[in-house]
Design an enzyme around this catalytic site. Structure first.
Site, PDB file in Angstrom:
ATOM      1  N   ASP A 129      20.325   0.548  11.341  1.00 21.79           N
ATOM      2  CA  ASP A 129      19.153   0.815  10.509  1.00 21.79           C
ATOM      3  C   ASP A 129      19.263   0.231   9.106  1.00 21.79           C
ATOM      4  O   ASP A 129      18.272  -0.260   8.554  1.00 21.79           O
ATOM      5  CB  ASP A 129      18.891   2.321  10.421  1.00 21.79           C
ATOM      6  N   THR A 176      25.968   3.693  16.159  1.00 20.03           N
ATOM      7  CA  THR A 176      25.872   3.890  17.600  1.00 20.03           C
ATOM      8  C   THR A 176      26.981   3.191  18.369  1.00 20.03           C
ATOM      9  O   THR A 176      27.477   3.708  19.370  1.00 20.03           O
ATOM     10  CB  THR A 176      24.500   3.377  18.098  1.00 20.03           C
ATOM     11  N   ASP A 215      26.532   7.852   9.222  1.00 21.27           N
ATOM     12  CA  ASP A 215      25.259   7.428   9.799  1.00 21.27           C
ATOM     13  C   ASP A 215      24.622   6.403   8.870  1.00 21.27           C
ATOM     14  O   ASP A 215      24.684   6.534   7.641  1.00 21.27           O
ATOM     15  CB  ASP A 215      24.327   8.637   9.959  1.00 21.27           C
ATOM     16  N   SER A 216      24.005   5.381   9.443  1.00 20.56           N
ATOM     17  CA  SER A 216      23.500   4.295   8.593  1.00 20.56           C
ATOM     18  C   SER A 216      22.422   4.763   7.622  1.00 20.56           C
ATOM     19  O   SER A 216      22.240   4.165   6.563  1.00 20.56           O
ATOM     20  CB  SER A 216      22.976   3.138   9.443  1.00 20.56           C
ATOM     21  N   THR A 226       6.895 -10.866  -1.029  1.00 23.32           N
ATOM     22  CA  THR A 226       5.808 -10.693  -0.063  1.00 23.32           C
ATOM     23  C   THR A 226       6.184  -9.684   1.008  1.00 23.32           C
ATOM     24  O   THR A 226       7.343  -9.607   1.430  1.00 23.32           O
ATOM     25  CB  THR A 226       5.435 -12.027   0.603  1.00 23.32           C
ATOM     26  N   GLN A 227       5.191  -8.926   1.459  1.00 20.84           N
ATOM     27  CA  GLN A 227       5.424  -8.001   2.556  1.00 20.84           C
ATOM     28  C   GLN A 227       5.264  -8.680   3.911  1.00 20.84           C
ATOM     29  O   GLN A 227       5.481  -8.060   4.948  1.00 20.84           O
ATOM     30  CB  GLN A 227       4.504  -6.783   2.460  1.00 20.84           C
TER      31      GLN A 227
END
Length: 342
Positions: A92, A15, A59-60, A276-277
């Site tokens: 991103d 962007t 684009d990422s 871990t999440q």
């Protein structure tokens, strides 16, 4: 007469490099050769800028290990020409790319600063100008001994500089899009840039390693997860390593099918890493009964690795070890470039 610092700006896409076409109103990539035209404030930094743009902006969401290789190789090949590097990148997957380059560029003693924006640089309220200006200032900064102030891959976004391999994107709309959950910022930009954290320092010459092995799977746990759906992943012929994103401090349900799949995979030579999440904290295998199975059967603790660092470190370890599972596990259980607190 003092020579101005030399900084290379690398535009990969994203962007930040977009402006509105005055005829159509659509967003188009602007020519970074005219960067002073778009951001005249850069002329007051006393930094000599050189720009390089990918022939076609990426684009990422399209970024993959081949693009990481291109970025790292470019930094490596022009390392002696510049005091620092600024990589403009879509937000991103920026944390993945910053993590990857931290492993690809071992022995780094100059700043490689990723930045981008949430709004195009050609819009009135853009965050892109400040991000770019300060990223360049950081890339050019020297300490009292004349050495680079920052000597690692980092991300600068919305007044904060983070270690690249400790960073995650946390917002799709806020200007404060990134956080470093388990390591304080390397710097905070206010009236002055306050270098509050300690930069990662390494010995030895710069080395380039780009042979990442992407034979990695990532499984995020959730209540009711069906192991019939995921069973095909536990196949050493296709998947050399699996990253488990578990609950809390590394906990998982005591599901019989899952245990059978995991044991068979481990016994066949697969590598399993437990992260871990949770956004902060670390894995502590064996702290609760639900994670003791992992500890007893050879699942590796990912400690406080971010997901982005875990994925890229695993690709690095698999490539670096070239099939030597023991060596790969040794890499995964230590800090390579400040990405983990073991």
């Amino acid at each position: 007469m003092a020579i101005n610092p030399q900084v290379l700006i690398i535009y990969t896409g994203g962007t930040i490099g977009m402006v509105n076409d005055p005829l159509t109103g659509s967003l188009t990539a602007f020519d970074f050769g005219d960067v002073y035209k778009h951001i005249p404030e850069l002329g007051r930094l006393h930094v000599e800028l050189t720009t390089y743009a990918f022939p076609h902006p990426v684009d990422s969401s399209e970024i993959n290990p081949e693009w990481w290789k291109e970025m790292a190789t470019l930094v490596y090949s022009r390392y002696n020409e510049f005091d620092g590097f600024v990589i403009l990148h879509g937000s991103d997957t920026m944390a993945f790319s910053a993590s990857a380059l931290s492993f690809m560029l071992q022995g780094l003693k100059k700043p490689v600063i990723f930045t981008g924006s949430q709004l195009p640089i050609g819009t009135i309220r853009t965050d892109g100008k400040e991000n770019l200006i300060t990223a360049i200032e950081i890339a050019a900064a020297k300490d009292e001994t004349g050495d680079p102030t920052i000597r690692e891959v980092a991300i600068y976004f919305e007044y904060s500089l983070y270690r690249g391999n400790r960073t995650s994107k946390v917002s799709a709309s806020s200007f404060e899009a990134f956080r470093s959950p388990n390591l304080r910022p390397l710097a905070v930009a206010g009236v002055h840039i306050d270098y509050t954290g300690e930069t990662f320092k390494t010995s030895g010459e710069l080395e380039l390693f780009t042979d990442f092995d992407p034979s990695v799977a990532l499984i995020k746990f959730f209540p009711g997860i069906s192991w019939e759906i995921y069973a095909s992943i536990f196949n050493i012929q296709k998947t050399k390593a699996i990253i488990l994103e578990t609950y809390g401090s590394g906990n998982a349900p005591s599901d019989r099918h899952f245990h059978e799949l995991l044991l068979s995979y481990l016994q066949s030579g697969g590598i399993v890493l437990n992260i871990t999440q949770c956004s902060t904290g670390r894995v502590e295998q064996g702290k609760y009964e639900t994670s003791s199975f992992f500890e007893k059967n050879g699942v590796l603790s990912g400690y406080d690795l971010t997901t982005e660092a875990a994925v890229t470190k695993m690709m690095y370890a698999l490539g670096k070890s070239a099939g030597n599972t023991t060596f790969a596990k040794e890499i995964l259980q230590k800090s390579v470039c400040g990405e983990v607190t073991c």
